[in-house]
Scaffold this motif. Structure first.
Motif, PDB file in Angstrom:
ATOM      1  N   GLY A 160       0.845  -1.203   0.000  1.00 53.21           N
ATOM      2  CA  GLY A 160       0.000   0.000   0.000  1.00 53.21           C
ATOM      3  C   GLY A 160       0.873   1.243   0.000  1.00 53.21           C
ATOM      4  O   GLY A 160       1.937   1.260   0.626  1.00 53.21           O
ATOM      5  N   TYR A 161       0.448   2.262  -0.750  1.00 60.97           N
ATOM      6  CA  TYR A 161       1.241   3.489  -0.829  1.00 60.97           C
ATOM      7  C   TYR A 161       0.280   4.668  -1.003  1.00 60.97           C
ATOM      8  O   TYR A 161      -0.623   4.612  -1.835  1.00 60.97           O
ATOM      9  N   ILE A 174      -7.379   0.708  -1.915  1.00 64.97           N
ATOM     10  CA  ILE A 174      -7.698  -0.128  -0.757  1.00 64.97           C
ATOM     11  C   ILE A 174      -8.705   0.569   0.169  1.00 64.97           C
ATOM     12  O   ILE A 174      -8.563   1.760   0.444  1.00 64.97           O
ATOM     13  N   THR A 175      -9.696  -0.196   0.647  1.00 69.07           N
ATOM     14  CA  THR A 175     -10.520   0.295   1.762  1.00 69.07           C
ATOM     15  C   THR A 175      -9.862  -0.209   3.033  1.00 69.07           C
ATOM     16  O   THR A 175      -9.800  -1.418   3.263  1.00 69.07           O
ATOM     17  N   PRO A 176      -9.298   0.693   3.849  1.00 67.06           N
ATOM     18  CA  PRO A 176      -8.556   0.249   5.016  1.00 67.06           C
ATOM     19  C   PRO A 176      -9.447  -0.051   6.215  1.00 67.06           C
ATOM     20  O   PRO A 176     -10.446   0.617   6.434  1.00 67.06           O
ATOM     21  N   GLY A 177      -9.045  -1.081   6.987  1.00 68.54           N
ATOM     22  CA  GLY A 177      -9.712  -1.404   8.257  1.00 68.54           C
ATOM     23  C   GLY A 177      -8.761  -1.116   9.396  1.00 68.54           C
ATOM     24  O   GLY A 177      -8.090  -0.076   9.395  1.00 68.54           O
ATOM     25  N   LYS A 178      -8.652  -2.079  10.325  1.00 69.58           N
ATOM     26  CA  LYS A 178      -7.800  -1.895  11.512  1.00 69.58           C
ATOM     27  C   LYS A 178      -6.327  -1.733  11.138  1.00 69.58           C
ATOM     28  O   LYS A 178      -5.821  -2.410  10.245  1.00 69.58           O
ATOM     29  N   TYR A 247       0.428  -3.756   3.302  1.00 70.85           N
ATOM     30  CA  TYR A 247       1.665  -3.384   3.986  1.00 70.85           C
ATOM     31  C   TYR A 247       2.060  -2.001   3.482  1.00 70.85           C
ATOM     32  O   TYR A 247       2.380  -1.823   2.308  1.00 70.85           O
ATOM     33  N   LYS A 248       1.985  -1.026   4.387  1.00 67.13           N
ATOM     34  CA  LYS A 248       2.285   0.357   3.966  1.00 67.13           C
ATOM     35  C   LYS A 248       3.785   0.539   3.809  1.00 67.13           C
ATOM     36  O   LYS A 248       4.538   0.436   4.773  1.00 67.13           O
ATOM     37  N   PHE A 249       4.178   0.783   2.561  1.00 70.39           N
ATOM     38  CA  PHE A 249       5.599   0.895   2.234  1.00 70.39           C
ATOM     39  C   PHE A 249       6.085   2.304   2.578  1.00 70.39           C
ATOM     40  O   PHE A 249       5.469   3.300   2.184  1.00 70.39           O
ATOM     41  N   GLY A 250       7.207   2.358   3.303  1.00 67.10           N
ATOM     42  CA  GLY A 250       7.710   3.657   3.734  1.00 67.10           C
ATOM     43  C   GLY A 250       8.875   4.177   2.901  1.00 67.10           C
ATOM     44  O   GLY A 250       9.419   5.236   3.185  1.00 67.10           O
ATOM     45  N   GLY A 251       9.271   3.422   1.860  1.00 69.78           N
ATOM     46  CA  GLY A 251      10.412   3.838   1.033  1.00 69.78           C
ATOM     47  C   GLY A 251       9.984   4.746  -0.101  1.00 69.78           C
ATOM     48  O   GLY A 251       8.898   5.333  -0.084  1.00 69.78           O
ATOM     49  N   ARG A 252      10.839   4.852  -1.111  1.00 74.18           N
ATOM     50  CA  ARG A 252      10.524   5.693  -2.269  1.00 74.18           C
ATOM     51  C   ARG A 252       9.902   4.850  -3.376  1.00 74.18           C
ATOM     52  O   ARG A 252      10.305   3.710  -3.575  1.00 74.18           O
ATOM     53  N   ARG A 253       8.922   5.444  -4.055  1.00 76.30           N
ATOM     54  CA  ARG A 253       8.241   4.721  -5.137  1.00 76.30           C
ATOM     55  C   ARG A 253       8.210   5.583  -6.389  1.00 76.30           C
ATOM     56  O   ARG A 253       7.941   6.777  -6.321  1.00 76.30           O
TER      57      ARG A 253
END
Ligand code: G1P
Length: 287
Positions: A160-161, A174-178, A247-253
């Motif tokens: 996820g980004y 994405i529809t996010p939940g918890k 999985y929220k990616f924290g790098g560069r895209r």
């Protein structure tokens, strides 16, 4: 929890690359270089770093340069060896026999269809998918981070980004939940929602870990957005039957399927390089 390891990766590379014409008329878009390495090689390197052994390419007509890239080039290697030159630069293009597999997608009718073309080779095990247009830069790499998350929660994981709201209509959303750190429960998925209807700003930047059941769903998948068989639609049907996280990616895209994204990637990665970084930086400062 012990999960079945992720040993196989699917790379859909059958697309026509119309956004990069005329560059991609005779050359696969996946062979476009960022600095000195083709896009496809970045994705394959990321897969290897994540412990993946078998690379499955779903190709189409006119893509033979990809096959040659991951093969031995006798002339090049012999000539370089004879001249005492190092072969390090092509080391990562080498595979053990049988570890690279090609399957042909006869018609470009969607990402979901491309993945389904690999069903017999994937078999009954979880697998990864890489969309090589999307260049993900981080250390460790994006897929290695996802595989580590997978070891904890299993099931299906999409990367996820977050993107600005005016870009959500270009991607799977994405529809996010918890939320649990970088892991976000996925409660819904939609492909290219019309402007103003996106459930969030969290898009899928082309990295997936999926259970083999997705192949059964794809079997009967109707056409969706753009009249194509969409992977996002098949994944959406699996929510509720199996764990599903982002999985929220924290790098560069970098979206290298887009001209501006491709140029940006070249500049950013050039600036990171010891050999050419200073020269490029000086030129940009001058501009
Ligand atoms: C594909 C996927 C989409 C994803 C995107 C990432 O779309 O269908 O869900 O977000 O790649 O780049 P495409 O770019 O093929 O239209």
């Amino acid at each position: 929890m012990t999960q079945k390891p992720i040993r196989k990766a699917v790379f859909p590379v059958g697309g026509l690359g119309t956004r990069f014409l005329p560059a991609t008329k005779a050359m696969p878009k996946e062979m476009l270089p960022v600095v000195d390495k083709p896009l496809i090689q970045y994705a394959v390197d990321e897969a290897r770093e994540a412990g993946i052994e078998q690379m499955i390419f779903v190709t189409g007509r006119g893509k033979s340069a990809i096959e040659d890239h991951f093969d031995i080039s006798y002339e090049l290697e012999t000539t370089m060896s004879d001249r005492g030159k190092s072969l390090d630069a092509i080391e990562s293009t080498r595979f053990a026999p049988g570890d690279v597999v090609y399957v042909r997608q006869q018609e470009a009718i969607g990402l979901g269809h491309a993945i389904w073309c690999a069903r017999h080779i994937v078999g009954d095990e979880p697998f990864a998918i890489f969309l090589p247009d999307e260049l993900m830069v981080d250390s460790p790499g994006c897929m290695k981070q996802m595989v580590e998350a997978y070891a904890r929660v299993g099931g299906n994981i999409v990367c996820g980004y977050e993107v600005p709201a005016d870009q959500t209509d270009k991607y799977g959303i994405i529809t996010p939940g918890k939320v649990d750190g970088p892991l976000v429960e996925v409660t819904g998925l939609v492909e290219k929602p019309p402007r103003g209807t996106a459930p969030s700003n969290l898009m899928i930047p082309g990295r997936y870990i999926l259970q083999p059941e997705v192949m059964r769903v794809l079997e009967g998948q109707a056409r969706g957005a753009g009249n194509e068989i969409q992977l996002t639609d098949a994944m959406a049907q699996m929510i509720g039957t199996q764990p599903f996280h982002a999985y929220k990616f924290g790098g560069r895209r970098f979206d290298c399927g887009d001209k501006a994204g491709f140029i940006t990637a070249n500049i950013a990665l050039a600036l990171d390089r010891e050999d050419i970084g200073a020269t490029v930086r000086a030129f940009i400062a001058e501009l």
